[in-house]
Design a protein around this motif. Structure first.
Motif, PDB file in Angstrom:
ATOM      1  N   MET A  27       0.838  -1.203   0.000  1.00 35.78           N
ATOM      2  CA  MET A  27       0.000   0.000   0.000  1.00 35.78           C
ATOM      3  C   MET A  27       0.871   1.251   0.000  1.00 35.78           C
ATOM      4  SD  MET A  27      -3.034  -1.133   2.638  1.00 35.78           S
ATOM      5  CE  MET A  27      -3.776   0.497   2.685  1.00 35.78           C
ATOM      6  N   TYR A  28       1.964   1.213   0.746  1.00 36.20           N
ATOM      7  CA  TYR A  28       2.890   2.351   0.761  1.00 36.20           C
ATOM      8  C   TYR A  28       3.518   2.541  -0.614  1.00 36.20           C
ATOM      9  CZ  TYR A  28       7.269   4.803   1.122  1.00 36.20           C
ATOM     10  OH  TYR A  28       8.311   5.642   0.878  1.00 36.20           O
ATOM     11  N   LEU A  29       4.006   1.447  -1.184  1.00 37.11           N
ATOM     12  CA  LEU A  29       4.717   1.538  -2.458  1.00 37.11           C
ATOM     13  C   LEU A  29       3.825   2.010  -3.601  1.00 37.11           C
ATOM     14  CD1 LEU A  29       6.975  -1.636  -2.230  1.00 37.11           C
ATOM     15  CD2 LEU A  29       7.679   0.751  -2.019  1.00 37.11           C
ATOM     16  N   CYS A  30       2.548   1.659  -3.587  1.00 31.56           N
ATOM     17  CA  CYS A  30       1.658   2.082  -4.669  1.00 31.56           C
ATOM     18  C   CYS A  30       0.969   3.412  -4.362  1.00 31.56           C
ATOM     19  CB  CYS A  30       0.633   1.009  -5.001  1.00 31.56           C
ATOM     20  SG  CYS A  30      -0.637   0.794  -3.758  1.00 31.56           S
ATOM     21  N   GLY A  31       1.272   4.011  -3.210  1.00 27.71           N
ATOM     22  CA  GLY A  31       0.739   5.330  -2.895  1.00 27.71           C
ATOM     23  C   GLY A  31      -0.616   5.324  -2.219  1.00 27.71           C
ATOM     24  N   ALA A  32      -1.146   4.144  -1.927  1.00 25.70           N
ATOM     25  CA  ALA A  32      -2.480   4.072  -1.322  1.00 25.70           C
ATOM     26  C   ALA A  32      -2.498   4.644   0.093  1.00 25.70           C
ATOM     27  CB  ALA A  32      -2.975   2.623  -1.306  1.00 25.70           C
ATOM     28  N   LEU A  33      -1.395   4.468   0.839  1.00 26.07           N
ATOM     29  CA  LEU A  33      -1.367   5.012   2.198  1.00 26.07           C
ATOM     30  C   LEU A  33      -1.426   6.534   2.188  1.00 26.07           C
ATOM     31  CD1 LEU A  33       1.188   2.775   4.145  1.00 26.07           C
ATOM     32  CD2 LEU A  33      -1.284   2.803   4.315  1.00 26.07           C
ATOM     33  N   GLU A  34      -0.716   7.153   1.265  1.00 24.81           N
ATOM     34  CA  GLU A  34      -0.733   8.617   1.180  1.00 24.81           C
ATOM     35  C   GLU A  34      -2.113   9.112   0.771  1.00 24.81           C
ATOM     36  OE1 GLU A  34       0.250  12.264   1.928  1.00 24.81           O
ATOM     37  OE2 GLU A  34       1.583  10.590   2.367  1.00 24.81           O
ATOM     38  N   LYS A  35      -2.762   8.403  -0.138  1.00 29.85           N
ATOM     39  CA  LYS A  35      -4.118   8.784  -0.540  1.00 29.85           C
ATOM     40  C   LYS A  35      -5.076   8.654   0.640  1.00 29.85           C
ATOM     41  CE  LYS A  35      -3.497   7.544  -5.362  1.00 29.85           C
ATOM     42  NZ  LYS A  35      -3.779   6.549  -6.387  1.00 29.85           N
ATOM     43  N   PHE A  36      -4.893   7.606   1.433  1.00 31.83           N
ATOM     44  CA  PHE A  36      -5.733   7.429   2.609  1.00 31.83           C
ATOM     45  C   PHE A  36      -5.491   8.550   3.619  1.00 31.83           C
ATOM     46  CE2 PHE A  36      -6.271   5.781   6.951  1.00 31.83           C
ATOM     47  CZ  PHE A  36      -7.641   5.560   6.926  1.00 31.83           C
ATOM     48  N   ARG A  37      -4.219   8.904   3.829  1.00 29.77           N
ATOM     49  CA  ARG A  37      -3.909  10.003   4.754  1.00 29.77           C
ATOM     50  C   ARG A  37      -4.535  11.306   4.279  1.00 29.77           C
ATOM     51  NH1 ARG A  37       1.882   8.029   4.822  1.00 29.77           N
ATOM     52  NH2 ARG A  37       1.937   6.607   6.566  1.00 29.77           N
ATOM     53  N   ALA A  38      -4.450  11.575   2.983  1.00 26.02           N
ATOM     54  CA  ALA A  38      -5.043  12.804   2.437  1.00 26.02           C
ATOM     55  C   ALA A  38      -6.560  12.785   2.626  1.00 26.02           C
ATOM     56  CB  ALA A  38      -4.689  12.947   0.959  1.00 26.02           C
ATOM     57  N   TRP A  39      -7.189  11.635   2.355  1.00 25.81           N
ATOM     58  CA  TRP A  39      -8.634  11.518   2.542  1.00 25.81           C
ATOM     59  C   TRP A  39      -8.985  11.740   4.010  1.00 25.81           C
ATOM     60  CZ3 TRP A  39     -11.453   8.244   5.656  1.00 25.81           C
ATOM     61  CH2 TRP A  39     -12.839   8.281   5.475  1.00 25.81           C
ATOM     62  N   LYS A  40      -8.191  11.154   4.903  1.00 27.22           N
ATOM     63  CA  LYS A  40      -8.445  11.277   6.331  1.00 27.22           C
ATOM     64  C   LYS A  40      -8.296  12.735   6.782  1.00 27.22           C
ATOM     65  CE  LYS A  40      -6.899   9.370  10.742  1.00 27.22           C
ATOM     66  NZ  LYS A  40      -5.914   8.508  11.392  1.00 27.22           N
ATOM     67  N   ARG A  41      -7.245  13.420   6.328  1.00 28.49           N
ATOM     68  CA  ARG A  41      -7.061  14.834   6.686  1.00 28.49           C
ATOM     69  C   ARG A  41      -8.246  15.656   6.195  1.00 28.49           C
ATOM     70  NH1 ARG A  41      -1.484  13.893   5.434  1.00 28.49           N
ATOM     71  NH2 ARG A  41      -1.886  14.478   3.290  1.00 28.49           N
ATOM     72  N   LYS A  42      -8.659  15.408   4.965  1.00 31.83           N
ATOM     73  CA  LYS A  42      -9.788  16.146   4.396  1.00 31.83           C
ATOM     74  C   LYS A  42     -11.062  15.842   5.170  1.00 31.83           C
ATOM     75  CE  LYS A  42     -12.411  16.752   0.156  1.00 31.83           C
ATOM     76  NZ  LYS A  42     -12.608  16.292  -1.204  1.00 31.83           N
TER      77      LYS A  42
END
Length: 174
Positions: free
Chosen positions: A151-166
């Motif tokens: 998930m980290y390598l494909c960028g899914a964790l960052e997308k989840f963090r951005a969604w969570k912040r929003k």
């Protein structure tokens, strides 16, 4: 920010210097394909490369970002600040890469333990219930860690963090 405009500006600057893409690539220790992607606007240089390109072409970073020449150049203090930001960004990336490497190494050790217990006679010395627990635990940890790393390598964790912040911000919790 117009990536195509930035790419065209980078191309013009390179041609003004009389350089080929290959020569510029050698200068910055990147591939000529990377230079081509910069110049077509399909990919932009990272912050460190942007600073180095600005110095190399003797233009301001703002000019590179805008994709056109300006009347005034960026002052030295702003350049130094951007260099520090780039160094910080690199340090954070390296810290995260080290963490991913360490967790992957831990998973490999767990998997080797799993395989070792399965193929050796030691597994018969351990009570069956404990053996099943160890096998289930090691395989669960291994699979879970591999999923998180993927998930980290494909960028899914960052997308989840951005969604969570929003999401938290919209609900007034952020």
């Amino acid at each position: 920010m117009n990536q195509e405009k930035i790419g065209n500006f980078l191309k013009c600057l390179r041609k003004e210097r009389g350089l080929t893409q290959e020569q510029l690539a050698e200068q910055f220790y990147v591939s000529s394909r990377t230079v081509s992607r910069w110049e077509t606007g399909s990919n932009l240089p990272d912050l460190n490369a942007l600073i180095e390109l600005a110095d190399f072409y003797d233009v301001g970073i703002q000019e590179l970002i805008d994709g056109e020449r300006k009347e005034t150049n960026m002052d030295q203090e702003t350049k130094n600040t951007l260099k520090k930001v780039a160094e910080y960004s690199d340090a954070e990336k390296n810290k995260l890469k080290k963490h991913v490497f360490n967790t992957t190494l831990a998973v490999l050790i767990v998997l080797l333990t799993y395989v070792f217990l399965e193929i050796t006679e030691i597994s018969y010395l351990i009570p069956e219930r404990l053996h099943r627990f160890i096998m289930g635990f090691t395989s669960g940890i291994a699979v879970g860690t591999l999923i998180v790393n993927l998930m980290y390598l494909c960028g899914a964790l960052e997308k989840f963090r951005a969604w969570k912040r929003k999401h938290l911000h919209l609900n007034g919790k952020g």
